[in-house]
Design an enzyme around this catalytic site. Structure first.
Site, PDB file in Angstrom:
ATOM      1  N   TYR A  17       3.206  -7.972 -13.195  1.00 24.50           N
ATOM      2  CA  TYR A  17       4.454  -7.304 -12.848  1.00 24.50           C
ATOM      3  C   TYR A  17       4.771  -7.513 -11.365  1.00 24.50           C
ATOM      4  O   TYR A  17       4.009  -7.119 -10.482  1.00 24.50           O
ATOM      5  CB  TYR A  17       4.378  -5.803 -13.132  1.00 24.50           C
ATOM      6  CG  TYR A  17       4.198  -5.434 -14.589  1.00 24.50           C
ATOM      7  CD1 TYR A  17       4.377  -6.364 -15.611  1.00 24.50           C
ATOM      8  CD2 TYR A  17       3.845  -4.142 -14.951  1.00 24.50           C
ATOM      9  CE1 TYR A  17       4.208  -6.017 -16.946  1.00 24.50           C
ATOM     10  CE2 TYR A  17       3.685  -3.784 -16.291  1.00 24.50           C
ATOM     11  CZ  TYR A  17       3.859  -4.731 -17.283  1.00 24.50           C
ATOM     12  OH  TYR A  17       3.689  -4.367 -18.600  1.00 24.50           O
ATOM     13  N   THR A  47      14.009   4.270 -12.285  1.00 27.09           N
ATOM     14  CA  THR A  47      14.430   3.871 -10.936  1.00 27.09           C
ATOM     15  C   THR A  47      14.856   5.093 -10.130  1.00 27.09           C
ATOM     16  O   THR A  47      15.071   4.998  -8.933  1.00 27.09           O
ATOM     17  CB  THR A  47      15.598   2.871 -11.000  1.00 27.09           C
ATOM     18  OG1 THR A  47      16.671   3.440 -11.766  1.00 27.09           O
ATOM     19  CG2 THR A  47      15.154   1.560 -11.664  1.00 27.09           C
ATOM     20  N   GLY A  59       9.766   4.176 -17.913  1.00 26.57           N
ATOM     21  CA  GLY A  59       9.924   3.706 -16.540  1.00 26.57           C
ATOM     22  C   GLY A  59      11.139   4.378 -15.926  1.00 26.57           C
ATOM     23  O   GLY A  59      11.926   5.031 -16.626  1.00 26.57           O
ATOM     24  N   ASP A  68       0.675   3.132 -16.310  1.00 23.87           N
ATOM     25  CA  ASP A  68       0.428   1.806 -16.874  1.00 23.87           C
ATOM     26  C   ASP A  68       1.120   0.732 -16.048  1.00 23.87           C
ATOM     27  O   ASP A  68       2.300   0.853 -15.715  1.00 23.87           O
ATOM     28  CB  ASP A  68       0.941   1.756 -18.316  1.00 23.87           C
ATOM     29  CG  ASP A  68       0.692   0.408 -18.970  1.00 23.87           C
ATOM     30  OD1 ASP A  68      -0.412   0.209 -19.499  1.00 23.87           O
ATOM     31  OD2 ASP A  68       1.598  -0.452 -18.939  1.00 23.87           O
ATOM     32  N   TRP A  90       6.780  -1.705 -15.144  1.00 29.44           N
ATOM     33  CA  TRP A  90       7.317  -3.037 -15.424  1.00 29.44           C
ATOM     34  C   TRP A  90       8.785  -3.082 -15.006  1.00 29.44           C
ATOM     35  O   TRP A  90       9.554  -2.169 -15.313  1.00 29.44           O
ATOM     36  CB  TRP A  90       7.175  -3.328 -16.922  1.00 29.44           C
ATOM     37  CG  TRP A  90       7.818  -4.584 -17.393  1.00 29.44           C
ATOM     38  CD1 TRP A  90       7.651  -5.839 -16.902  1.00 29.44           C
ATOM     39  CD2 TRP A  90       8.739  -4.702 -18.489  1.00 29.44           C
ATOM     40  NE1 TRP A  90       8.404  -6.745 -17.622  1.00 29.44           N
ATOM     41  CE2 TRP A  90       9.079  -6.066 -18.597  1.00 29.44           C
ATOM     42  CE3 TRP A  90       9.305  -3.790 -19.376  1.00 29.44           C
ATOM     43  CZ2 TRP A  90       9.961  -6.546 -19.572  1.00 29.44           C
ATOM     44  CZ3 TRP A  90      10.178  -4.264 -20.350  1.00 29.44           C
ATOM     45  CH2 TRP A  90      10.502  -5.632 -20.437  1.00 29.44           C
ATOM     46  N   ARG A 107      20.454  -1.907 -16.093  1.00 21.65           N
ATOM     47  CA  ARG A 107      19.647  -3.103 -16.339  1.00 21.65           C
ATOM     48  C   ARG A 107      20.472  -4.191 -17.024  1.00 21.65           C
ATOM     49  O   ARG A 107      20.373  -5.364 -16.694  1.00 21.65           O
ATOM     50  CB  ARG A 107      18.436  -2.748 -17.201  1.00 21.65           C
ATOM     51  CG  ARG A 107      17.531  -3.948 -17.499  1.00 21.65           C
ATOM     52  CD  ARG A 107      16.313  -3.536 -18.296  1.00 21.65           C
ATOM     53  NE  ARG A 107      15.514  -2.569 -17.550  1.00 21.65           N
ATOM     54  CZ  ARG A 107      14.437  -1.970 -18.045  1.00 21.65           C
ATOM     55  NH1 ARG A 107      14.063  -2.193 -19.291  1.00 21.65           N
ATOM     56  NH2 ARG A 107      13.758  -1.120 -17.297  1.00 21.65           N
ATOM     57  N   TRP A 117       5.545   0.325 -25.715  1.00 17.59           N
ATOM     58  CA  TRP A 117       6.480   0.029 -24.640  1.00 17.59           C
ATOM     59  C   TRP A 117       7.894  -0.148 -25.209  1.00 17.59           C
ATOM     60  O   TRP A 117       8.064  -0.371 -26.399  1.00 17.59           O
ATOM     61  CB  TRP A 117       6.047  -1.187 -23.829  1.00 17.59           C
ATOM     62  CG  TRP A 117       5.928  -2.505 -24.533  1.00 17.59           C
ATOM     63  CD1 TRP A 117       4.836  -2.995 -25.183  1.00 17.59           C
ATOM     64  CD2 TRP A 117       6.921  -3.532 -24.611  1.00 17.59           C
ATOM     65  NE1 TRP A 117       5.088  -4.250 -25.668  1.00 17.59           N
ATOM     66  CE2 TRP A 117       6.363  -4.609 -25.327  1.00 17.59           C
ATOM     67  CE3 TRP A 117       8.231  -3.656 -24.136  1.00 17.59           C
ATOM     68  CZ2 TRP A 117       7.059  -5.794 -25.602  1.00 17.59           C
ATOM     69  CZ3 TRP A 117       8.935  -4.827 -24.389  1.00 17.59           C
ATOM     70  CH2 TRP A 117       8.343  -5.870 -25.111  1.00 17.59           C
ATOM     71  N   LYS A 138      24.129   4.648 -23.068  1.00 23.77           N
ATOM     72  CA  LYS A 138      25.018   4.314 -21.941  1.00 23.77           C
ATOM     73  C   LYS A 138      25.716   2.968 -22.115  1.00 23.77           C
ATOM     74  O   LYS A 138      26.685   2.684 -21.402  1.00 23.77           O
ATOM     75  CB  LYS A 138      24.238   4.334 -20.628  1.00 23.77           C
ATOM     76  CG  LYS A 138      23.135   3.295 -20.512  1.00 23.77           C
ATOM     77  CD  LYS A 138      22.355   3.508 -19.218  1.00 23.77           C
ATOM     78  CE  LYS A 138      21.154   2.572 -19.113  1.00 23.77           C
ATOM     79  NZ  LYS A 138      20.347   2.866 -17.899  1.00 23.77           N
ATOM     80  N   GLN A 182      12.982  -3.895  -8.695  1.00 26.35           N
ATOM     81  CA  GLN A 182      14.260  -3.187  -8.677  1.00 26.35           C
ATOM     82  C   GLN A 182      14.336  -2.120  -7.597  1.00 26.35           C
ATOM     83  O   GLN A 182      15.429  -1.811  -7.100  1.00 26.35           O
ATOM     84  CB  GLN A 182      14.523  -2.534 -10.039  1.00 26.35           C
ATOM     85  CG  GLN A 182      14.798  -3.523 -11.162  1.00 26.35           C
ATOM     86  CD  GLN A 182      15.088  -2.804 -12.473  1.00 26.35           C
ATOM     87  OE1 GLN A 182      14.617  -1.707 -12.716  1.00 26.35           O
ATOM     88  NE2 GLN A 182      15.862  -3.444 -13.327  1.00 26.35           N
TER      89      GLN A 182
END
Length: 332
Positions: A54, A286, A284, A49, A21, A228, A205, A216, A27
């Site tokens: 999405y 990046t 998740g 998942d 997601w 984000r 989730w 952070k 992203q």
């Protein structure tokens, strides 16, 4: 990586589940998505998942490309249906038409013949419940879906569905996918006790509260560049978690994490995995290194004294209200 049984089923899934997601198809590009998926596989994550909504289907396609060539029997691939996938009046919800058509499209995008778990992404107040149940059961009979579950359903809705599934002789839900974290504990009041009684596990989730629990984000400071919370969309989604009141409390978790030899992200994940009804926490990424850090939470057991310290540190910023059964935040 440790694995846990999913509900009353015989299926075992990795206790950290890779979710895409907001990342795949949005992203990050395909190369980055593939690198993150490979990092997940390298640390022993076998469960993935996603959902048809999405990135308007691009997330499923990106995951399919990233998993291409992997042994299908060694993976557990999950997706969801409910939110709009087109402009048509039937391109949404849990009608038989939308469930069947969305499942076929999801299988094509993922490049697989079946889903290990197919989930009703929200409750549909317009579609008859028996129609929803029979449609999901037919997908199981067709071999396109192995197990079924729901996401962000209220305790009463889960009970009604399982009761009807039993009455109709249909396969039962084995899982619920709600938001759950140190800061958002709403499911503990009603959803968890109901699921424990009926044989459903939680696949949670946002276990790191959209990243707020990583430490952070600092009170009185702008979100770090590239995070984000720094983007307009992310800041809006994270608004409830980025108040100084919450962030000041979150910073009190750092010495607790340090004493436990964990990063703050690992502490947040280990916390949700302490719950006996939680089968997996969705993570998740990046960047591959995020997944490698997250993996350090698998198998960690927090002592009761540590759990008490966490409760004391967070104090009154924790949300417990069962009236908030469904998170007011986005479509995870």
């Amino acid at each position: 990586m440790e694995h846990r049984r999913l509900g009353r089923s015989g299926l075992k899934i990795s206790e950290l589940t890779y979710g895409n997601w907001l990342t795949h198809g949005a992203q990050i590009d395909q190369d980055a998505a593939t690198a993150c998926v490979r990092a997940a596989l390298d640390v022993g994550i076998t469960t993935f998942d996603t959902a048809d909504v999405y990135a308007q289907g691009k997330a499923e396609s990106a995951l399919g490309v990233a998993l291409k060539g992997q042994r299908r029997e060694g993976l557990e691939i999950f997706s969801k249906v409910y939110w709009p996938t087109g402009d048509g009046v039937n391109d949404r919800g849990l009608s038989r038409k939308h469930i069947m058509e969305s499942c076929e499209a999801t299988l094509r995008r993922l490049g697989t013949d079946y889903l290990d778990l197919y989930q009703a992404h929200r409750f549909d107040y317009e579609a008859p419940l028996d129609e929803v149940i029979r449609a999901f059961d037919d997908l199981i009979r067709q071999g396109k879906v192995l197990y079924i579950g729901c996401s962000e359903w209220k305790a009463s809705q889960i009970r009604d569905a399982v009761t009807m599934q039993q009455e109709l002789g249909c396969d039962r839900f084995v899982s619920s996918q709600p938001e759950y974290s140190m800061l958002w504990r709403v499911i503990e009041a009603e959803v968890v006790p109901t699921c424990q009684e009926l044989g459903l596990s939680q696949i949670v989730w946002s276990p790191m509260a959209q990243g707020a629990l990583t430490g952070k984000y600092l009170p009185g400071q702008q979100p770090p560049a590239g995070s984000r919370g720094a983007g307009a969309d992310g800041a809006e989604m994270m608004e409830d978690y980025l108040s100084d009141r919450i962030l000041e409390r979150v910073q009190k978790l750092k010495p607790i994490a340090d004493d436990a030899g964990l990063s703050m992200a690992q502490l947040a994940l280990a916390w949700v995995l302490q719950h006996g009804n939680v089968a997996a926490a969705i993570v998740g990424a990046t960047r591959p290194e995020q997944i490698k850090d997250n993996a350090g939470a698998s198998g960690v057991r927090l002592e009761p004294a540590v759990l008490a310290q966490i409760d004391e540190a967070l104090g009154d910023v924790v949300e417990h209200d069962p009236a908030q059964t469904e998170s007011p935040k986005p479509r995870a």
